[in-house]
Design an enzyme around this catalytic site. Structure first.
Site, PDB file in Angstrom:
ATOM      1  N   HIS A 257      61.544  40.639  68.986  1.00  0.00           N
ATOM      2  CA  HIS A 257      61.675  39.884  70.225  1.00  0.00           C
ATOM      3  C   HIS A 257      62.830  40.436  71.035  1.00  0.00           C
ATOM      4  O   HIS A 257      63.867  40.780  70.474  1.00  0.00           O
ATOM      5  CB  HIS A 257      61.902  38.395  69.957  1.00  0.00           C
ATOM      6  CG  HIS A 257      61.582  37.549  71.137  1.00  0.00           C
ATOM      7  ND1 HIS A 257      62.478  37.348  72.164  1.00  0.00           N
ATOM      8  CD2 HIS A 257      60.448  36.892  71.463  1.00  0.00           C
ATOM      9  CE1 HIS A 257      61.902  36.580  73.073  1.00  0.00           C
ATOM     10  NE2 HIS A 257      60.681  36.298  72.681  1.00  0.00           N
ATOM     11  N   ASP A 308      53.935  34.637  68.276  1.00  0.00           N
ATOM     12  CA  ASP A 308      52.538  35.075  68.193  1.00  0.00           C
ATOM     13  C   ASP A 308      52.045  35.276  66.760  1.00  0.00           C
ATOM     14  O   ASP A 308      50.839  35.329  66.537  1.00  0.00           O
ATOM     15  CB  ASP A 308      52.350  36.390  68.962  1.00  0.00           C
ATOM     16  CG  ASP A 308      52.347  36.169  70.467  1.00  0.00           C
ATOM     17  OD1 ASP A 308      51.623  35.267  70.904  1.00  0.00           O
ATOM     18  OD2 ASP A 308      53.072  36.867  71.179  1.00  0.00           O
TER      19      ASP A 308
HETATM   20  C1  SDX Z   1      56.006  37.209  73.480  1.00  0.00           C
HETATM   21  O1  SDX Z   1      60.087  37.551  76.277  1.00  0.00           O
HETATM   22  C2  SDX Z   1      59.538  36.460  75.821  1.00  0.00           C
HETATM   23  O2  SDX Z   1      60.097  35.396  75.832  1.00  0.00           O
HETATM   24  C3  SDX Z   1      58.116  36.645  75.286  1.00  0.00           C
HETATM   25  C4  SDX Z   1      57.526  35.477  74.483  1.00  0.00           C
HETATM   26  C5  SDX Z   1      57.329  34.242  75.376  1.00  0.00           C
HETATM   27  O3  SDX Z   1      57.342  33.106  74.856  1.00  0.00           O
HETATM   28  O4  SDX Z   1      57.066  34.423  76.568  1.00  0.00           O
HETATM   29  O5  SDX Z   1      58.367  35.117  73.396  1.00  0.00           O
HETATM   30  C6  SDX Z   1      56.103  35.799  73.962  1.00  0.00           C
HETATM   31  O6  SDX Z   1      55.641  38.058  74.270  1.00  0.00           O
HETATM   32  C7  SDX Z   1      56.370  37.540  72.051  1.00  0.00           C
HETATM   33  C8  SDX Z   1      56.304  39.041  71.737  1.00  0.00           C
HETATM   34  C9  SDX Z   1      54.883  39.469  71.419  1.00  0.00           C
HETATM   35  N1  SDX Z   1      54.776  40.900  71.217  1.00  0.00           N
HETATM   36  C10 SDX Z   1      54.622  41.464  70.003  1.00  0.00           C
HETATM   37  O7  SDX Z   1      54.590  40.800  68.978  1.00  0.00           O
HETATM   38  C11 SDX Z   1      54.441  42.958  70.026  1.00  0.00           C
HETATM   39  C12 SDX Z   1      55.246  43.593  68.908  1.00  0.00           C
HETATM   40  N2  SDX Z   1      56.641  43.483  69.229  1.00  0.00           N
HETATM   41  C13 SDX Z   1      57.270  44.528  69.896  1.00  0.00           C
HETATM   42  O8  SDX Z   1      56.538  45.452  70.592  1.00  0.00           O
HETATM   43  C14 SDX Z   1      58.664  44.268  70.440  1.00  0.00           C
HETATM   44  O9  SDX Z   1      59.441  43.730  69.415  1.00  0.00           O
HETATM   45  C15 SDX Z   1      58.806  43.407  71.715  1.00  0.00           C
HETATM   46  C16 SDX Z   1      57.879  43.901  72.809  1.00  0.00           C
HETATM   47  C17 SDX Z   1      58.501  41.952  71.417  1.00  0.00           C
HETATM   48  C18 SDX Z   1      60.258  43.520  72.212  1.00  0.00           C
HETATM   49  O10 SDX Z   1      60.477  44.793  72.693  1.00  0.00           O
HETATM   50  P1  SDX Z   1      61.924  45.427  72.971  1.00  0.00           P
HETATM   51  O11 SDX Z   1      62.954  44.390  73.112  1.00  0.00           O
HETATM   52  O12 SDX Z   1      61.723  46.365  74.096  1.00  0.00           O
HETATM   53  O13 SDX Z   1      62.233  46.199  71.633  1.00  0.00           O
HETATM   54  P2  SDX Z   1      61.905  47.692  71.351  1.00  0.00           P
HETATM   55  O14 SDX Z   1      60.472  47.958  71.566  1.00  0.00           O
HETATM   56  O15 SDX Z   1      62.890  48.520  72.156  1.00  0.00           O
HETATM   57  O16 SDX Z   1      62.213  47.818  69.811  1.00  0.00           O
HETATM   58  C19 SDX Z   1      63.526  48.034  69.261  1.00  0.00           C
HETATM   59  C20 SDX Z   1      63.306  48.751  67.944  1.00  0.00           C
HETATM   60  C21 SDX Z   1      62.466  50.011  68.093  1.00  0.00           C
HETATM   61  O17 SDX Z   1      62.856  50.883  67.052  1.00  0.00           O
HETATM   62  P3  SDX Z   1      63.808  52.137  67.356  1.00  0.00           P
HETATM   63  O18 SDX Z   1      63.116  52.945  68.410  1.00  0.00           O
HETATM   64  O19 SDX Z   1      65.099  51.539  67.864  1.00  0.00           O
HETATM   65  O20 SDX Z   1      63.938  52.801  66.033  1.00  0.00           O
HETATM   66  O21 SDX Z   1      62.562  47.920  67.032  1.00  0.00           O
HETATM   67  C22 SDX Z   1      61.316  48.531  66.732  1.00  0.00           C
HETATM   68  C23 SDX Z   1      61.060  49.543  67.858  1.00  0.00           C
HETATM   69  O22 SDX Z   1      60.198  50.548  67.450  1.00  0.00           O
HETATM   70  N3  SDX Z   1      60.285  47.479  66.777  1.00  0.00           N
HETATM   71  C24 SDX Z   1      59.225  47.408  65.988  1.00  0.00           C
HETATM   72  C25 SDX Z   1      58.550  46.237  66.373  1.00  0.00           C
HETATM   73  N4  SDX Z   1      59.235  45.645  67.366  1.00  0.00           N
HETATM   74  C26 SDX Z   1      60.294  46.416  67.611  1.00  0.00           C
HETATM   75  N5  SDX Z   1      58.773  48.206  65.025  1.00  0.00           N
HETATM   76  C27 SDX Z   1      57.613  47.850  64.425  1.00  0.00           C
HETATM   77  N6  SDX Z   1      56.913  46.738  64.731  1.00  0.00           N
HETATM   78  C28 SDX Z   1      57.382  45.917  65.712  1.00  0.00           C
HETATM   79  N7  SDX Z   1      56.707  44.811  66.050  1.00  0.00           N
END
Ligand code: SDX
Length: 372
Positions: A257, A308
């Site tokens: 998140h 989710d």
């Molecule tokens: C919602 O913003 C809100 O409030 C949203 C929400 C709401 O109520 O409105 O809470 C609802 O949208 C929840 C999120 C749903 N999405 C997912 O579940 C998709 C999977 N999650 C990710 O893609 C990610 O964690 C996000 C999109 C939720 C957040 O993205 P960020 O803050 O841009 O984080 P990032 O992609 O820059 O990740 C940071 C690191 C990375 O690794 P490094 O490059 O630093 O090594 O964490 C890793 C990412 O690769 N990472 C994950 C991961 N989420 C982050 N690795 C594997 N699986 C994951 N799910």
């Protein structure tokens, strides 16, 4: 000028609607745990729109207004029957239908607070009818009109399945609606605010927000979680599946998140519900697979489940089609979008940030006939 990727940590507006205080979510200062355990979704809608909890009379008035405004223009129903609904994602259908509602509202462009409030009522009331009507039409069934004697959560399940839901189903669905209602400046809410800050209309703001929610990094993740649980199929395959994904550097949907690094305060409620409902409906394996995915993933990455992740098995155990999970998120979140839209109008300024330009410097224009 230096860009902040994804606007992380940027404070873009003031708001009185919801906030994350001490790592927990609050709506107008009320802790999400108290609301999830006690409030009806209608109470939460009122809270978000009026910034106070309703009296019994105010709650009844809003509930009546929602019930009276649930019917759709017949043209929207006819429209669903016109295209090949089996091939269309329900989020695309919802986006189009909400835009269409604007065509049938002769006050759509009237910028008056009371008129805009009534548009909010109409949209909140009609979105469940859009989702359930579309779901039925694509199965060759007739849409079902809402019942005045059922609450918002019960009516949704009734309009979807055509039978009065059990109390345990109503309780679970109401809680899911309460938990998803608002979340500060998430991507879809920000989209809605950017749109209406140009003084565009409420229908445009909600249509834009639906488009943003649809993506798998945002609301679309709940459908992807269920796809993953189905693909895994049995608990003994979960660990290998997760490790394989991590090795390939692929994301596991439903984890991580932008704002919560310590864990999403809504997830525990959904986890509890998932356990209870999957057991009750003989779908226990989906809870077990979810738990195993959760344990394996979080032992490797410090990224707890978000809203989710466990909502997927909750909706599955309620017998809901998997591609309706994100539209259900919209059925709830539209309450938050509308609160933010009304707040934006009340103290508006155009939202127009800058870009850190990284393209070429000044170039000489060459006529097309002289280009090699
Ligand atoms: C919602 O913003 C809100 O409030 C949203 C929400 C709401 O109520 O409105 O809470 C609802 O949208 C929840 C999120 C749903 N999405 C997912 O579940 C998709 C999977 N999650 C990710 O893609 C990610 O964690 C996000 C999109 C939720 C957040 O993205 P960020 O803050 O841009 O984080 P990032 O992609 O820059 O990740 C940071 C690191 C990375 O690794 P490094 O490059 O630093 O090594 O964490 C890793 C990412 O690769 N990472 C994950 C991961 N989420 C982050 N690795 C594997 N699986 C994951 N799910």
């Amino acid at each position: 000028m230096t860009a902040t990727r994804g606007l992380e940590g940027i404070v873009a507006t003031t708001s009185s609607i919801s906030s994350i205080i001490d790592d927990t979510l609050t709506y107008v200062g009320y802790n999400i745990d108290d609301l999830a355990n006690n409030a009806s979704f209608e109470e939460v809608i009122y809270l978000l729109w009026h910034l106070k909890l309703p009296t019994a009379g105010e709650l009844e008035e809003l509930s009546n207004l929602l019930a009276e405004n649930a019917a759709l223009p017949p043209e929207v129903i006819e429209h669903f029957k016109m295209y090949n609904t089996k091939e269309v994602h329900p989020m695309a259908a919802l986006r189009t239908a909400v835009s269409m509602l604007g065509l049938y509202d002769d006050k759509a462009d009237v910028m008056d607070p009371q008129e805009n409030y009534m548009k909010a009522v109409r949209l909140q009331a009609k979105i469940p009818t859009i989702v359930t009507s579309f779901a039925r039409i694509r199965n060759g069934q007739e849409p079902i009109a809402p019942r005045k004697d059922l609450n918002f959560a019960a009516n949704f399940l009734y309009m979807l399945n055509g039978k009065t839901p059990e109390p345990v189903e109503i309780e679970a669905f109401n809680k899911a609606l309460v938990l998803h209602a608002d979340h500060e400046l998430n991507a879809s809410t920000f989209t809605a605010r950017v749109c209406v800050a140009t003084l565009s209309d409420v229908y445009s703001g909600v249509t834009a927000a639906i488009g943003a929610l649809k993506g798998p990094l945002h609301g679309g993740a709940n459908e992807q979680v269920m796809k993953m649980l189905t693909e895994i199929g049995s608990v003994d395959k979960a660990e290998e599946y997760v490790l394989d994904k991590l090795e390939k550097k692929e994301k596991i949907m439903g984890f991580g998140h932008r704002v919560y690094r310590q864990g999403d305060p809504r997830a525990k409620h959904l986890k509890e519900m998932s356990k209870r409902l999957t057991e009750l409906t003989g779908q226990g394996k989906y809870y077990e697979i979810s738990e195993k995915v959760d344990a394996t993933f979080t032992s490797k990455k410090d990224l707890p489940p978000n809203v989710d992740f466990y909502s997927a098995s909750v909706y599955h155990s309620l017998g809901i089609d998997h591609d309706l999970f994100t539209p259900i998120f919209a059925v709830s979140r539209v309450s938050g979008w509308l609160a933010h839209i009304l707040e934006q109008y009340s103290d508006n300024r155009l939202i127009r940030p800058r870009a850190d330009y990284i393209g070429p410097g000044k170039q000489e224009y060459v006529p097309v006939s002289e280009r090699g």
